[in-house]
Enzyme design. Structure first.
Site, PDB file in Angstrom:
ATOM      1  N   LYS A 113       0.787  -0.988   0.501  1.00 21.01           N
ATOM      2  CA  LYS A 113      -0.318  -0.188   0.001  1.00 21.01           C
ATOM      3  C   LYS A 113       0.989   1.283   0.453  1.00 21.01           C
ATOM      4  CE  LYS A 113      -1.365   2.512   1.718  1.00 21.01           C
ATOM      5  NZ  LYS A 113      -1.520   4.625   1.948  1.00 21.01           N
TER       6      LYS A 113
ATOM      7  N   GLY B 169       6.894   5.978   7.981  1.00 22.70           N
ATOM      8  CA  GLY B 169       5.877   7.083   8.058  1.00 22.70           C
ATOM      9  C   GLY B 169       6.382   7.707   9.471  1.00 22.70           C
ATOM     10  N   SER B 170       4.851   8.827   9.831  1.00 22.14           N
ATOM     11  CA  SER B 170       4.713   9.443  11.290  1.00 22.14           C
ATOM     12  C   SER B 170       5.206   8.338  12.637  1.00 22.14           C
ATOM     13  CB  SER B 170       3.767  10.190  11.046  1.00 22.14           C
ATOM     14  OG  SER B 170       2.508   9.843  11.255  1.00 22.14           O
TER      15      SER B 170
ATOM     16  N   GLY C 197       2.352   5.570  13.434  1.00 26.96           N
ATOM     17  CA  GLY C 197       3.600   4.464  13.329  1.00 26.96           C
ATOM     18  C   GLY C 197       3.039   3.895  15.130  1.00 26.96           C
TER      19      GLY C 197
ATOM     20  N   GLU D 193       9.691   2.374  11.230  1.00 32.87           N
ATOM     21  CA  GLU D 193      10.075   3.389  10.622  1.00 32.87           C
ATOM     22  C   GLU D 193      10.318   4.633  10.606  1.00 32.87           C
ATOM     23  OE1 GLU D 193      13.549   4.351  11.337  1.00 32.87           O
ATOM     24  OE2 GLU D 193      14.326   1.897  10.720  1.00 32.87           O
TER      25      GLU D 193
ATOM     26  N   CYS E  77      13.390  11.665   5.829  1.00 36.17           N
ATOM     27  CA  CYS E  77      13.234  11.545   7.780  1.00 36.17           C
ATOM     28  C   CYS E  77      14.724  11.413   8.885  1.00 36.17           C
ATOM     29  CB  CYS E  77      13.124   9.633   7.937  1.00 36.17           C
ATOM     30  SG  CYS E  77      11.581   9.150   7.382  1.00 36.17           S
TER      31      CYS E  77
ATOM     32  N   GLU F 150       9.151  17.565  14.980  1.00 38.19           N
ATOM     33  CA  GLU F 150       9.304  17.077  13.478  1.00 38.19           C
ATOM     34  C   GLU F 150       8.685  18.220  12.139  1.00 38.19           C
ATOM     35  OE1 GLU F 150       8.978  13.528  11.004  1.00 38.19           O
ATOM     36  OE2 GLU F 150      10.851  13.100  10.477  1.00 38.19           O
TER      37      GLU F 150
END
Ligand code: UN1
Length: 496
Positions: free
Chosen positions: A175, A228-229, A233, A250, A284, A385
């Site tokens: 996806k 992703g964020s 996550g 990650e 990232c 972030e």
């Protein structure tokens, strides 16, 4: 007519049952509509999972060196299509062509590494404590893996997950981010052309909240890999924990480049420009904090601002462009919001902090490379972030203070130190709380054959890349073979 792209489900390409599609537009010129991609309804997932399970049955029994050969062919095809894929990526997510070429190269490197790993996938033998008995471990594939990937590395990051997953004998449900469906479509076409079994590669386009969540929750998907964020996550982690799924996360970073006063200033300057503004800050691993020792602070900031202003913004497909747009409106809004927050907290916008006002860029999601000075420890711009071209500069006096500042954020992906002092560099390697530390190099630039990942809220202990990722996509099994012809009881019949 705008092209409508399909999913790849149950061994073939198919239009979404819902009939719903999402627009994919070029972030550098939003009038450029690339295509329409499925907004897949979760009701289609059962068929994809059942097919992936069928694919797994035979693929997992295919010898690993033979699986590796298919990945070698995928690497060859990626090499052949490198330029076309790079252009596809730049058009749909904005980073400059030089970088998207690097993105494909990272996937090529990952494919060739995986191909060779098919002849390794080592187990171990250990001596048994009993006579005439062997003890050994080996690795088994797990089943169907859900692969959920971000927009910023449209081919490289999926390759980090998909190639080792397939090499180990698993099948995948992929996806991709709804911002880069075209790259994902081409990537899957290449996998199929390389000879990967069609039922082992299911591609489902759509939204995280619908099809993404359904994949995470599906009982027929025992493994998940997500980049992703940190917020998403964490939610995936809760579900995976409850359902006993294997999960690799990650997530975010707030990576710092530390510059000591003895550093080569030109090298450090080049490093931070690349680390902070490459990929428009949307990595990232991007440098989002610059820690400067007090005595070099003012001169360094002056040169940095001058160089940041000289970077050319524009469509990444055009020669001479240094920095592309943000991926979408919300990403640019976030930069604007954080710059306002930083100013309210007392920081100064030393350069940037605006949408570019000229140069025909009005139709894209551009934002000027931005340097914030006077950012204090604890400010939101120092710890959160932003995922854009916004760099927070923080002063420090001693090496210990620099380490403390680096380590006091919730993230721990990469860090960098510029110095000519060998003692300081080794102390940094040891004391910085990150998965990766660079010495005299920027916070970005991880190589495909080394483990990649971060500590604290950046990850959940797994690594991608290199040799370690093969542990994640397999389960260890141990076999004891007793050829003594007698009952030998471990821990009991040991008489020495
Ligand atoms: C990411 O930022 O999501 O080291 C991946 C790097 C790249 C990979 C980054 N090789 O910046």
């Amino acid at each position: 007519m705008t092209e409508k792209f399909p999913n790849h489900i149950a061994g073939g390409w198919s239009a979404p049952a819902s009939g719903e599609y999402m627009e994919n537009r070029n972030p550098a010129r939003t009038s450029d509509l690339i295509g329409l991609f499925p907004d897949t309804d979760p009701s289609e997932l059962d068929a994809a999972v059942a097919s992936a399970q069928r694919g797994f049955e035979s693929w997992s029994r295919t010898p690993a060196p033979e699986r590796g050969l298919a990945l070698k062919r995928a690497g060859d095809l990626l090499t052949r299509h490198k330029e076309e894929l790079a252009r596809t990526m730049t058009r749909e997510m904005g980073k400059v062509l030089e970088e998207t070429r690097g993105d494909v190269q990272e996937a090529i490197d990952t494919a060739y590494y995986a191909a060779v790993e098919g002849r390794r996938l080592f187990g171990r033998t250990a001596p048994s404590e009993l006579r005439n008995k062997w003890a050994m471990s080996f690795r088994r594939p797990i089943g169907v893996f859900g692969i959920i990937t971000p927009f910023n590395f449209p081919v490289a990051v999926p390759s980090w997950k998909i190639f080792p997953a397939l090499l180990c004998g698993n099948s995948i449900i992929y996806k991709p981010s709804e911002d880069v469906p075209h790259s994902a479509h081409r990537f899957v076409e290449i996998l199929l052309e390389a000879g990967l079994p069609p039922e082992c590669v299911q591609l489902l386009h759509g939204r995280g909240e619908t099809i993404g969540q359904a994949i995470v929750e599906h009982p027929g998907v025992p493994g998940l890999s997500f980049t992703g964020s940190t917020e998403t996550g964490s939610r995936i982690g809760e579900i995976a924990g409850r359902m006993h799924k294997r999960l690799s996360l990650e997530m975010g970073g707030k990576n710092a480049q530390i510059v000591l006063s003895d550093a080569d200033p030109d090298l450090a300057l080049e490093g931070v420009l690349w680390g902070a503004f490459g990929t428009t800050g949307q990595r990232c691993t991007a440098t989002s904090r610059l820690l400067l020792q007090s005595d070099i602070h003012d001169d360094f900031v002056e040169r940095l601002c001058y160089e940041a202003r000289s970077l050319r913004l524009g469509d990444g497909l055009e020669a001479g462009v240094d920095v592309g747009p943000l991926v979408h409106e919300a990403a640019r809004d976030k930069c604007e919001r954080y710059v306002a927050i930083a100013e309210a907290e007392g920081a100064t916008v030393a350069t940037g902090g605006r949408r570019p006002s000229d140069g025909g860029l009005g139709d894209g999601w551009f934002y000027e490379p931005t340097v914030l000075t006077g950012v204090a420890r604890g400010h939101r711009a120092a710890v959160e972030e932003i995922f854009g071209p916004v760099l927070s500069v923080i002063r420090f006096d001693t090496l210990e203070e620099a380490f403390e500042i680096n380590n006091e954020v919730r993230y721990g992906l990469s860090s960098s130190i510029y110095t000519r002092d060998v003692n300081a560099s080794f102390r940094a390697v040891e004391e910085l709380d990150n998965g990766i530390t660079y010495v005299n190099a920027p916070t970005i630039g991880a190589e495909a054959h080394l483990p990649f990942g971060g500590v604290k809220s950046t990850g959940n202990g797994h690594r991608e890349g290199g040799w370690e990722v093969y542990e994640f996509y397999t389960e260890t099994k141990v076999a004891y073979v007793d050829y003594s012809g007698t009952l030998q009881r471990a821990q009991i019949d040991v008489d020495w």
